[in-house]
Design a protein around this motif. Structure first.
Motif, PDB file in Angstrom:
ATOM      1  N   HIS A  79      22.758  18.786  -4.807  1.00  0.00           N
ATOM      2  CA  HIS A  79      22.462  20.153  -5.242  1.00  0.00           C
ATOM      3  C   HIS A  79      22.747  21.163  -4.140  1.00  0.00           C
ATOM      4  CE1 HIS A  79      20.769  23.534  -7.211  1.00  0.00           C
ATOM      5  NE2 HIS A  79      19.595  23.527  -6.606  1.00  0.00           N
ATOM      6  N   PHE A  80      23.876  21.891  -4.315  1.00  0.00           N
ATOM      7  CA  PHE A  80      24.237  22.967  -3.376  1.00  0.00           C
ATOM      8  C   PHE A  80      23.957  24.343  -3.965  1.00  0.00           C
ATOM      9  CE2 PHE A  80      26.368  20.589  -0.133  1.00  0.00           C
ATOM     10  CZ  PHE A  80      27.028  19.535  -0.744  1.00  0.00           C
ATOM     11  N   ALA A  81      24.058  24.473  -5.282  1.00  0.00           N
ATOM     12  CA  ALA A  81      24.064  25.798  -5.923  1.00  0.00           C
ATOM     13  C   ALA A  81      22.833  26.603  -5.511  1.00  0.00           C
ATOM     14  CB  ALA A  81      24.108  25.628  -7.442  1.00  0.00           C
ATOM     15  N   ALA A  82      23.042  27.694  -4.814  1.00  0.00           N
ATOM     16  CA  ALA A  82      21.935  28.555  -4.367  1.00  0.00           C
ATOM     17  C   ALA A  82      22.512  29.838  -3.804  1.00  0.00           C
ATOM     18  CB  ALA A  82      21.098  27.864  -3.282  1.00  0.00           C
ATOM     19  N   ARG A  83      21.719  30.890  -3.818  1.00  0.00           N
ATOM     20  CA  ARG A  83      22.080  32.120  -3.096  1.00  0.00           C
ATOM     21  C   ARG A  83      21.699  31.902  -1.642  1.00  0.00           C
ATOM     22  NH1 ARG A  83      19.466  36.897  -6.612  1.00  0.00           N
ATOM     23  NH2 ARG A  83      20.630  38.208  -5.120  1.00  0.00           N
ATOM     24  N   LYS A  84      22.568  32.340  -0.702  1.00  0.00           N
ATOM     25  CA  LYS A  84      22.328  31.876   0.676  1.00  0.00           C
ATOM     26  C   LYS A  84      22.453  32.965   1.745  1.00  0.00           C
ATOM     27  CE  LYS A  84      26.931  30.481   2.005  1.00  0.00           C
ATOM     28  NZ  LYS A  84      27.672  29.510   2.822  1.00  0.00           N
ATOM     29  N   SER A  85      22.275  34.212   1.344  1.00  0.00           N
ATOM     30  CA  SER A  85      22.347  35.272   2.355  1.00  0.00           C
ATOM     31  C   SER A  85      20.948  35.625   2.855  1.00  0.00           C
ATOM     32  CB  SER A  85      23.005  36.529   1.773  1.00  0.00           C
ATOM     33  OG  SER A  85      22.705  37.649   2.612  1.00  0.00           O
ATOM     34  N   VAL A  86      20.727  35.457   4.155  1.00  0.00           N
ATOM     35  CA  VAL A  86      19.419  35.795   4.730  1.00  0.00           C
ATOM     36  C   VAL A  86      19.110  37.272   4.478  1.00  0.00           C
ATOM     37  CG1 VAL A  86      18.202  36.040   6.910  1.00  0.00           C
ATOM     38  CG2 VAL A  86      19.526  33.975   6.470  1.00  0.00           C
ATOM     39  N   ALA A  87      20.084  38.117   4.768  1.00  0.00           N
ATOM     40  CA  ALA A  87      19.842  39.579   4.635  1.00  0.00           C
ATOM     41  C   ALA A  87      19.562  39.951   3.177  1.00  0.00           C
ATOM     42  CB  ALA A  87      21.054  40.338   5.161  1.00  0.00           C
ATOM     43  N   GLU A  88      20.347  39.401   2.262  1.00  0.00           N
ATOM     44  CA  GLU A  88      20.170  39.730   0.844  1.00  0.00           C
ATOM     45  C   GLU A  88      18.804  39.254   0.345  1.00  0.00           C
ATOM     46  OE1 GLU A  88      22.403  37.438  -2.149  1.00  0.00           O
ATOM     47  OE2 GLU A  88      23.200  39.359  -2.882  1.00  0.00           O
ATOM     48  N   SER A  89      18.363  38.105   0.894  1.00  0.00           N
ATOM     49  CA  SER A  89      17.056  37.581   0.424  1.00  0.00           C
ATOM     50  C   SER A  89      15.915  38.511   0.845  1.00  0.00           C
ATOM     51  CB  SER A  89      16.826  36.172   0.989  1.00  0.00           C
ATOM     52  OG  SER A  89      16.451  36.205   2.360  1.00  0.00           O
ATOM     53  N   ILE A  90      16.109  39.215   1.950  1.00  0.00           N
ATOM     54  CA  ILE A  90      15.067  40.147   2.409  1.00  0.00           C
ATOM     55  C   ILE A  90      14.996  41.365   1.485  1.00  0.00           C
ATOM     56  CG2 ILE A  90      14.427  41.701   4.324  1.00  0.00           C
ATOM     57  CD1 ILE A  90      15.659  39.482   6.198  1.00  0.00           C
ATOM     58  N   THR A 193      32.077  37.244  -1.027  1.00  0.00           N
ATOM     59  CA  THR A 193      31.593  38.486  -0.397  1.00  0.00           C
ATOM     60  C   THR A 193      32.052  38.530   1.061  1.00  0.00           C
ATOM     61  OG1 THR A 193      29.586  37.281   0.181  1.00  0.00           O
ATOM     62  CG2 THR A 193      29.540  38.553  -1.871  1.00  0.00           C
ATOM     63  N   GLU A 194      31.959  39.696   1.674  1.00  0.00           N
ATOM     64  CA  GLU A 194      32.354  39.886   3.067  1.00  0.00           C
ATOM     65  C   GLU A 194      31.541  38.951   3.969  1.00  0.00           C
ATOM     66  OE1 GLU A 194      34.785  41.544   4.144  1.00  0.00           O
ATOM     67  OE2 GLU A 194      34.384  41.444   6.307  1.00  0.00           O
ATOM     68  N   PRO A 195      32.205  38.110   4.815  1.00  0.00           N
ATOM     69  CA  PRO A 195      31.433  37.153   5.621  1.00  0.00           C
ATOM     70  C   PRO A 195      30.585  37.844   6.683  1.00  0.00           C
ATOM     71  CG  PRO A 195      33.742  37.121   6.262  1.00  0.00           C
ATOM     72  CD  PRO A 195      33.643  38.004   5.064  1.00  0.00           C
ATOM     73  N   ALA A 196      29.396  37.270   6.916  1.00  0.00           N
ATOM     74  CA  ALA A 196      28.516  37.781   7.990  1.00  0.00           C
ATOM     75  C   ALA A 196      28.522  36.830   9.172  1.00  0.00           C
ATOM     76  CB  ALA A 196      27.096  37.932   7.452  1.00  0.00           C
ATOM     77  N   ASN A 197      29.046  35.609   8.962  1.00  0.00           N
ATOM     78  CA  ASN A 197      28.936  34.571   9.982  1.00  0.00           C
ATOM     79  C   ASN A 197      29.985  34.733  11.092  1.00  0.00           C
ATOM     80  OD1 ASN A 197      28.096  32.326   7.347  1.00  0.00           O
ATOM     81  ND2 ASN A 197      26.692  33.148   8.844  1.00  0.00           N
ATOM     82  N   LEU A 198      29.648  34.147  12.249  1.00  0.00           N
ATOM     83  CA  LEU A 198      30.453  34.331  13.459  1.00  0.00           C
ATOM     84  C   LEU A 198      31.888  33.857  13.307  1.00  0.00           C
ATOM     85  CD1 LEU A 198      30.667  34.994  16.510  1.00  0.00           C
ATOM     86  CD2 LEU A 198      29.929  32.631  16.960  1.00  0.00           C
ATOM     87  N   VAL A 199      32.072  32.581  12.904  1.00  0.00           N
ATOM     88  CA  VAL A 199      33.434  32.030  12.939  1.00  0.00           C
ATOM     89  C   VAL A 199      34.360  32.694  11.915  1.00  0.00           C
ATOM     90  CG1 VAL A 199      34.791  29.921  12.596  1.00  0.00           C
ATOM     91  CG2 VAL A 199      32.771  29.872  14.056  1.00  0.00           C
ATOM     92  N   ARG A 290      21.152  41.307  16.406  1.00  0.00           N
ATOM     93  CA  ARG A 290      21.058  41.473  14.947  1.00  0.00           C
ATOM     94  C   ARG A 290      19.630  41.143  14.533  1.00  0.00           C
ATOM     95  NH1 ARG A 290      24.962  37.682  11.369  1.00  0.00           N
ATOM     96  NH2 ARG A 290      23.648  36.095  12.360  1.00  0.00           N
ATOM     97  N   PRO A 291      18.973  42.030  13.781  1.00  0.00           N
ATOM     98  CA  PRO A 291      17.588  41.759  13.371  1.00  0.00           C
ATOM     99  C   PRO A 291      17.475  40.400  12.676  1.00  0.00           C
ATOM    100  CG  PRO A 291      18.208  44.002  12.750  1.00  0.00           C
ATOM    101  CD  PRO A 291      19.463  43.319  13.267  1.00  0.00           C
TER     102      PRO A 291
END
Ligand code: WQD
Length: 333
Positions: A79-90, A193-199, A290-291
């Motif tokens: 099971h991978f299906a999930a929303r996974k943005s820390v910022a969006e979850s806030i 969506t626009e990536p937020a991650n470093l790499v 980054r907060p």
């Protein structure tokens, strides 16, 4: 019999699907394509089988699950299906709780009803929050610092309770920082969506799609002042899921494993490695922290080594080379 992979068109899901195929397993993919491109499906079929089964739908919808389990002989689930943005979850906590926990509950119920004996859950090192002692072990305190992290920890607990009350065995995998891509360059990180991650952002700079990288924080108590993470190749993670499907966990009905490399790398070290591997300078500027970011995190993966027979094998240079090999072929990613 087949393994159902929810979110199977996504970054880790697509790589795990290929690893499952390579391990001789049949796969049924369920994805709503909310954060995955359909481009991945053709690539995955070329890496696995032309008739790879792909069902479009919501893994939290009981009717969709009824149709999937009714139409295919499923003996295990990843099971991978999930929303996974820390910022969006806030900004949307209720949406995250509803979506991420709803799918865990619906999927576990359907799996148990259908006599499925193994479910592997995509969890995250984000459950540890600002880890106290390093390296982080599976027994380290879990203090998530975002609703996203809470949904991962609660998801683990829901599955552990469901497994204890049924014939299901649940294996939870806490990933550290996934990077890289399949060596073919046909699949990789391709978010909608626009990536937020470093790499991914470093790759955008290298591809000329971003002027420079902002380094979030240069005042951490680390070797060069920038934050430390445990970057792990997505193919190593994928192989960890294959091992998790096969492992014996008795006498317990659920088990948690860290999947990382066991070593930490700073942002500036990643930048230097990327310049080396890509053969180009990566322009960057120091910026404020980054907060929500933590200073340092890396894994103790002793349990996965001893119980799953799994260890990360690919080094950072390979991760960056493989990530770039995909990114340069997919400028839209
Ligand atoms: C890594 C480091 C940033 C971008 C996130 C999620 C986590 C998991 C993995 C899902 C940090 C720094 C980043 C940039 C930077 N996802 N950075 N400039 O935050 O460790 O983890 O992805 O499970 O839940 O929180 O990964 O790649 O965003 O950041 O300096 O433009 O790079 O500050 O120190 P993170 P990241």
């Amino acid at each position: 019999m087949a393994t159902l992979v929810t979110g199977g068109a996504g970054y880790i899901g697509s790589h795990t699907t290929v690893a499952l195929h390579d391990a001789g397993r049949d796969v049924v993919i369920l994805d709503d394509f909310s954060n995955a491109s359909r481009r991945a499906i053709d690539a995955m079929r070329s890496l696995t089988r032309a008739d790879l089964v792909v069902v479009e739908g919501d893994a939290g919808d009981p009717d969709v699950l009824d149709a999937v389990f009714g139409g295919h002989r499923i003996d295990s689930v990843v099971h991978f299906a999930a929303r996974k943005s820390v910022a969006e979850s806030i900004s949307d906590p209720l949406g995250y709780y509803r979506s991420n926990l709803g799918s865990v509950i619906s999927l576990a119920a359907a799996a148990i009803d259908r006599g499925v004996r193994r479910l592997v859950f995509s969890s995250s090192a984000t459950v540890y929050g600002s880890a106290s002692a390093l390296p982080v072990t599976e027994d380290s305190p879990t203090v998530p610092e975002s609703p996203y992290g809470e949904t991962k920890l609660m998801g683990e607990r829901i599955l552990a309770d469901a497994a204890a009350a049924s014939d299901l065995t649940a294996v939870m995998l806490r990933y550290f920082n996934p990077v890289g891509a399949h060596p073919s360059g046909l699949i990789g990180e391709d978010p909608s969506t626009e990536p937020a991650n470093l790499v991914p952002r470093i790759m955008q700079v290298a591809a000329g799609r971003r002027d420079r990288l902002d380094v979030f924080g240069a005042d951490y108590s680390t070797v060069d002042g920038t934050a430390v993470r445990d970057y792990v190749h997505v193919m190593d993670l994928a192989e960890g899921h294959v091992a998790a499907l096969d492992t014996e966990t008795a006498p317990v009905s659920s088990r948690v494993y860290n999947l990382g490399t066991g070593s930490g790398t700073t942002v500036l070290q990643v930048l230097a490695a990327a310049s080396e591997v890509l053969g180009t300078r990566i322009p960057y500027e120091m910026a404020d922290r980054r907060p929500g970011d933590i200073e340092a995190s890396w894994a103790d993966c002793t349990r996965a080594r001893d119980e799953l027979g799994w260890q990360a094998r690919r080094v950072l240079a390979q991760m960056l080379a493989d990530h770039w090999n995909f990114a340069r072929k997919h400028p839209e990613s």
